[in-house]
Design a protein around this motif. Structure first.
Motif, PDB file in Angstrom:
ATOM      1  N   ALA A  57      43.250  46.849  40.755  1.00 11.31           N
ATOM      2  CA  ALA A  57      41.984  48.346  40.840  1.00 11.31           C
ATOM      3  C   ALA A  57      42.113  47.646  42.528  1.00 11.31           C
ATOM      4  CB  ALA A  57      41.678  47.852  40.041  1.00 11.31           C
ATOM      5  N   ASP A  58      41.933  46.426  43.133  1.00  9.34           N
ATOM      6  CA  ASP A  58      41.626  46.299  44.379  1.00  9.34           C
ATOM      7  C   ASP A  58      43.161  45.951  45.564  1.00  9.34           C
ATOM      8  OD1 ASP A  58      42.446  43.356  43.554  1.00  9.34           O
ATOM      9  OD2 ASP A  58      40.697  42.715  45.698  1.00  9.34           O
ATOM     10  N   ALA A  59      42.841  46.092  46.269  1.00  9.79           N
ATOM     11  CA  ALA A  59      44.018  45.545  47.317  1.00  9.79           C
ATOM     12  C   ALA A  59      44.860  44.614  47.175  1.00  9.79           C
ATOM     13  CB  ALA A  59      43.830  46.385  48.798  1.00  9.79           C
ATOM     14  N   HIS A  60      44.025  43.620  47.755  1.00 11.64           N
ATOM     15  CA  HIS A  60      44.219  42.230  47.519  1.00 11.64           C
ATOM     16  C   HIS A  60      44.686  40.976  46.001  1.00 11.64           C
ATOM     17  CE1 HIS A  60      40.681  43.101  50.761  1.00 11.64           C
ATOM     18  NE2 HIS A  60      41.816  42.162  51.551  1.00 11.64           N
ATOM     19  N   GLY A  61      44.325  42.888  45.168  1.00  7.98           N
ATOM     20  CA  GLY A  61      45.129  41.083  43.576  1.00  7.98           C
ATOM     21  C   GLY A  61      44.246  40.691  42.822  1.00  7.98           C
ATOM     22  N   TYR A  62      42.389  40.668  43.215  1.00  9.90           N
ATOM     23  CA  TYR A  62      41.832  39.948  42.421  1.00  9.90           C
ATOM     24  C   TYR A  62      41.182  40.838  40.959  1.00  9.90           C
ATOM     25  CZ  TYR A  62      42.864  36.164  45.391  1.00  9.90           C
ATOM     26  OH  TYR A  62      43.865  35.365  46.575  1.00  9.90           O
ATOM     27  N   LEU A  63      41.528  41.714  40.978  1.00  6.39           N
ATOM     28  CA  LEU A  63      40.646  42.907  39.907  1.00  6.39           C
ATOM     29  C   LEU A  63      42.131  43.074  39.654  1.00  6.39           C
ATOM     30  CD1 LEU A  63      37.964  44.781  41.322  1.00  6.39           C
ATOM     31  CD2 LEU A  63      38.176  42.572  40.036  1.00  6.39           C
ATOM     32  N   PRO A  64      42.684  42.486  38.265  1.00  7.35           N
ATOM     33  CA  PRO A  64      43.864  43.528  38.134  1.00  7.35           C
ATOM     34  C   PRO A  64      43.806  44.094  37.090  1.00  7.35           C
ATOM     35  CG  PRO A  64      43.688  40.608  37.373  1.00  7.35           C
ATOM     36  CD  PRO A  64      42.583  41.341  38.290  1.00  7.35           C
ATOM     37  N   SER A  65      44.637  45.127  37.490  1.00  6.73           N
ATOM     38  CA  SER A  65      44.351  46.318  35.763  1.00  6.73           C
ATOM     39  C   SER A  65      46.122  45.360  34.339  1.00  6.73           C
ATOM     40  CB  SER A  65      43.951  47.456  37.110  1.00  6.73           C
ATOM     41  OG  SER A  65      45.004  47.926  36.872  1.00  6.73           O
ATOM     42  N   GLY A  66      47.071  45.766  35.257  1.00  7.69           N
ATOM     43  CA  GLY A  66      47.824  45.464  35.101  1.00  7.69           C
ATOM     44  C   GLY A  66      49.137  44.493  34.965  1.00  7.69           C
ATOM     45  N   TRP A  67      49.029  42.985  33.900  1.00  5.53           N
ATOM     46  CA  TRP A  67      49.007  42.346  34.362  1.00  5.53           C
ATOM     47  C   TRP A  67      50.664  42.008  34.421  1.00  5.53           C
ATOM     48  CZ3 TRP A  67      45.149  38.911  30.775  1.00  5.53           C
ATOM     49  CH2 TRP A  67      44.181  38.963  30.927  1.00  5.53           C
ATOM     50  N   TYR A  68      51.522  42.826  33.852  1.00  4.09           N
ATOM     51  CA  TYR A  68      52.915  42.909  33.066  1.00  4.09           C
ATOM     52  C   TYR A  68      53.653  43.980  34.195  1.00  4.09           C
ATOM     53  CZ  TYR A  68      51.554  40.175  29.494  1.00  4.09           C
ATOM     54  OH  TYR A  68      50.579  39.547  28.524  1.00  4.09           O
ATOM     55  N   ASN A  69      53.079  44.551  35.420  1.00  2.00           N
ATOM     56  CA  ASN A  69      53.160  45.266  35.841  1.00  2.00           C
ATOM     57  C   ASN A  69      53.443  44.887  37.610  1.00  2.00           C
ATOM     58  OD1 ASN A  69      53.845  47.496  38.318  1.00  2.00           O
ATOM     59  ND2 ASN A  69      52.855  48.999  37.640  1.00  2.00           N
TER      60      ASN A  69
END
Length: 131
Positions: A57-69
């Motif tokens: 959900a954020d550009a840097h990757g620290y609010l993951p929304s799709g772990w397997y994507n």
């Protein structure tokens, strides 16, 4: 690694790495890392710390929304796999930055709250905690 030898880890990203494509170039961050992997190996680096690899959900990757994507602002799943394969071939151990206790819903419920998890793992509102 478990070999009893000292190792050198390189943090192979910085706060702006996720914005590389947005700066007018076609290269992803993963492709830039791949281009420089020979030099990194020659310098004696034995571990490569890579940025959070999943959709976020954020550009840097620290609010993951799709772990397997594994398509992220750092590049595609295919590009990541190329980096991992080349690193291993050259004896460099890849280390992925992962925030296991962070997870963002990817849709809003009927009240407008971000509590709907459409991607795997499929969670419900019960998975949201508060302070």
């Amino acid at each position: 690694l478990g070999d009893g030898r000292p190792h050198v880890m390189l943090q192979a990203f910085h706060w702006g790495s996720c914005h590389v494509r947005g700066r007018g170039g076609d290269s992803s961050w993963y492709s830039i890392v791949l281009q420089h992997l020979d030099t990194v190996t020659e310098a004696g680096v034995s571990m490569l710390w890579l940025p959070p690899p999943c959709q976020s959900a954020d550009a840097h990757g620290y609010l993951p929304s799709g772990w397997y994507n594994l398509d992220s602002n750092y590049g595609s799943r295919e590009e990541l796999l190329k980096v991992l394969k080349k690193a291993r071939t050259q004896g460099v151990a890849p280390v992925l930055d992962l925030v296991a206790n962070h997870r963002c819903a990817d849709a809003q419920d009927e009240k407008g709250e971000w509590s709907v998890y459409r991607q795997e793992p499929s969670w419900g509102k019960w998975a949201i905690c508060s302070n």
